[in-house]
Design a protein around this motif. Structure first.
Motif, mmCIF file in Angstrom:
data_model
loop_
_atom_site.group_PDB
_atom_site.id
_atom_site.type_symbol
_atom_site.label_atom_id
_atom_site.label_comp_id
_atom_site.label_asym_id
_atom_site.label_seq_id
_atom_site.Cartn_x
_atom_site.Cartn_y
_atom_site.Cartn_z
ATOM 1 N N ARG A 56 0.842 -1.196 0.000
ATOM 2 C CA ARG A 56 0.000 0.000 0.000
ATOM 3 C C ARG A 56 0.874 1.242 0.000
ATOM 4 N N GLY A 57 0.233 2.364 -0.026
ATOM 5 C CA GLY A 57 0.967 3.618 -0.044
ATOM 6 C C GLY A 57 1.067 4.164 -1.454
ATOM 7 N N HIS A 58 2.096 4.934 -1.709
ATOM 8 C CA HIS A 58 2.255 5.542 -3.026
ATOM 9 C C HIS A 58 3.703 5.419 -3.486
ATOM 10 N N PHE A 59 3.881 5.627 -4.764
ATOM 11 C CA PHE A 59 5.223 5.634 -5.327
ATOM 12 C C PHE A 59 5.914 6.928 -4.928
ATOM 13 N N PRO A 60 7.195 6.863 -4.635
ATOM 14 C CA PRO A 60 7.923 8.105 -4.372
ATOM 15 C C PRO A 60 7.891 8.996 -5.618
ATOM 16 N N THR A 61 7.786 10.286 -5.433
ATOM 17 C CA THR A 61 7.699 11.218 -6.556
ATOM 18 C C THR A 61 8.836 11.019 -7.545
ATOM 19 N N GLN A 62 10.044 10.793 -7.062
ATOM 20 C CA GLN A 62 11.197 10.648 -7.946
ATOM 21 C C GLN A 62 11.140 9.374 -8.790
ATOM 22 N N PHE A 63 10.318 8.395 -8.408
ATOM 23 C CA PHE A 63 10.183 7.180 -9.211
ATOM 24 C C PHE A 63 9.720 7.533 -10.623
ATOM 25 N N TRP A 64 8.884 8.537 -10.724
ATOM 26 C CA TRP A 64 8.305 8.924 -12.007
ATOM 27 C C TRP A 64 9.304 9.670 -12.897
ATOM 28 N N HIS A 65 10.555 9.765 -12.444
ATOM 29 C CA HIS A 65 11.623 10.383 -13.229
ATOM 30 C C HIS A 65 12.698 9.369 -13.609
ATOM 31 N N LEU A 66 12.377 8.091 -13.541
ATOM 32 C CA LEU A 66 13.335 7.057 -13.948
ATOM 33 C C LEU A 66 13.284 6.961 -15.473
ATOM 34 N N ASN A 67 14.137 7.698 -16.136
ATOM 35 C CA ASN A 67 14.068 7.870 -17.589
ATOM 36 C C ASN A 67 14.429 6.641 -18.404
ATOM 37 N N LEU A 68 15.018 5.617 -17.795
ATOM 38 C CA LEU A 68 15.382 4.415 -18.543
ATOM 39 C C LEU A 68 14.298 3.333 -18.467
ATOM 40 N N LEU A 69 13.251 3.565 -17.681
ATOM 41 C CA LEU A 69 12.224 2.546 -17.473
ATOM 42 C C LEU A 69 11.534 2.180 -18.790
ATOM 43 N N GLU A 70 11.538 0.879 -19.091
ATOM 44 C CA GLU A 70 10.924 0.353 -20.313
ATOM 45 C C GLU A 70 9.660 -0.444 -20.021
ATOM 46 N N THR A 71 9.610 -1.097 -18.862
ATOM 47 C CA THR A 71 8.462 -1.929 -18.498
ATOM 48 C C THR A 71 7.989 -1.551 -17.107
ATOM 49 N N LEU A 72 6.698 -1.243 -16.987
ATOM 50 C CA LEU A 72 6.070 -0.964 -15.702
ATOM 51 C C LEU A 72 4.836 -1.857 -15.616
ATOM 52 N N SER A 73 4.878 -2.812 -14.686
ATOM 53 C CA SER A 73 3.776 -3.756 -14.529
ATOM 54 C C SER A 73 3.419 -3.840 -13.047
ATOM 55 N N ILE A 74 2.194 -3.434 -12.719
ATOM 56 C CA ILE A 74 1.744 -3.434 -11.332
ATOM 57 C C ILE A 74 0.390 -4.127 -11.283
ATOM 58 N N GLN A 75 0.343 -5.227 -10.525
ATOM 59 C CA GLN A 75 -0.870 -6.035 -10.499
ATOM 60 C C GLN A 75 -1.230 -6.420 -9.069
ATOM 61 N N ALA A 76 -2.499 -6.276 -8.752
ATOM 62 C CA ALA A 76 -3.076 -6.716 -7.481
ATOM 63 C C ALA A 76 -2.402 -6.069 -6.277
ATOM 64 N N THR A 77 -2.372 -4.724 -6.270
ATOM 65 C CA THR A 77 -1.821 -3.997 -5.121
ATOM 66 C C THR A 77 -2.827 -2.950 -4.663
#
Length: 190
Positions: A56-77
C-alpha cells in the motif's frame, strides 16, 4: 512468509530489473526505490487477492523520473500510483500493465502511450485519460477494460497497426472502426 521490501534496495544502484511477481510482500514501497536510476523493468504482482492490501501507499515522486524505465507492470496492489494530475511520461516506456489495482491513480495521455508495444489496463478505476486519436504504431497488444478511458481509434491507426496481434477494448468511451484487413491479429474482442 510475508516480508516487507527492504529500504536497502535503493543501494543496488546498477539494478536494471526488479521483478517482485507473486511475492508475499507487505508494507510500503520504500522511497529508496527512486534511486534506481538504471532500472529498466519494474514488476510488482502480489501473490493472491488476499495479499493485495499488503502493498500500500504511493510511489515516491522521484520514481516517475526514472528515464530508462521500459516496463512498468503493477498487479493486485493497493498502491496509489502517480502523485499528481499531470500525465505520466517515461521516454523509453514500451510496456505498461496495470491490473487489479483499485487505488492506483494515473492520468494517461496520447504522448504517454505513443511508444508502447503493450498496453493492458483493467480493474483500475482511477486510471483515467483522454487518449485523443489513438495512434500506437509499435503496439502488439492493446487491452483496455476501463470505462474511464476515452479516445477514438483514428483511421490512420490501422496503417501503422501492422504489429498488432491482440486488441481487446471494453470501454464504452473508445470509438472508431476495426478494420478487417489486419491479417496478423490473433485476438479481437470488444
Amino acid at each position: 512468509m510475508r516480508t516487507p521490501i527492504p529500504d536497502t534496495i535503493g543501494q543496488l544502484e546498477r539494478l536494471e530489473v526488479l521483478s517482485l511477481n507473486l511475492m508475499d510482500v507487505t508494507g510500503f514501497l520504500p522511497h529508496s526505490i527512486a534511486r534506481l536510476q538504471n532500472l529498466r523493468v519494474f514488476r510488482l504482482a502480489c501473490a493472491s487477492s488476499l495479499t493485495r492490501l499488503s502493498i500500500r501507499g504511493h510511489f515516491p515522486t522521484q520514481f516517475w523520473h526514472l528515464n530508462l524505465l521500459e516496463t512498468l507492470s503493477i498487479q493486485a496492489t493497493s498502491l496509489s500510483g502517480y502523485p499528481n494530475n499531470t500525465p505520466m511520461y517515461f521516454p523509453k516506456l514500451s510496456t505498461l500493465v496495470l491490473q487489479r489495482n483499485p487505488s492506483f491513480n494515473l492520468r494517461l495521455s496520447h504522448d504517454s502511450i505513443l511508444r508502447l508495444h503493450t498496453l493492458v489496463l483493467s480493474e483500475c478505476p482511477h486510471v483515467k485519460g483522454d487518449l485523443g486519436y489513438i495512434m500506437m504504431p509499435y503496439a502488439e497488444t492493446i487491452s483496455i477494460a476501463s470505462p474511464w478511458i476515452y479516445g477514438e481509434i483514428h483511421d490512420g491507426f490501422w496503417e501503422f497497426g501492422t504489429h498488432l496481434l491482440q486488441l481487446v477494448l471494453r470501454s464504452p468511451h473508445i470509438v472508431g472502426s476495426i478494420y478487417p484487413s489486419i491479417s496478423n491479429m490473433r485476438l479481437v474482442s470488444a
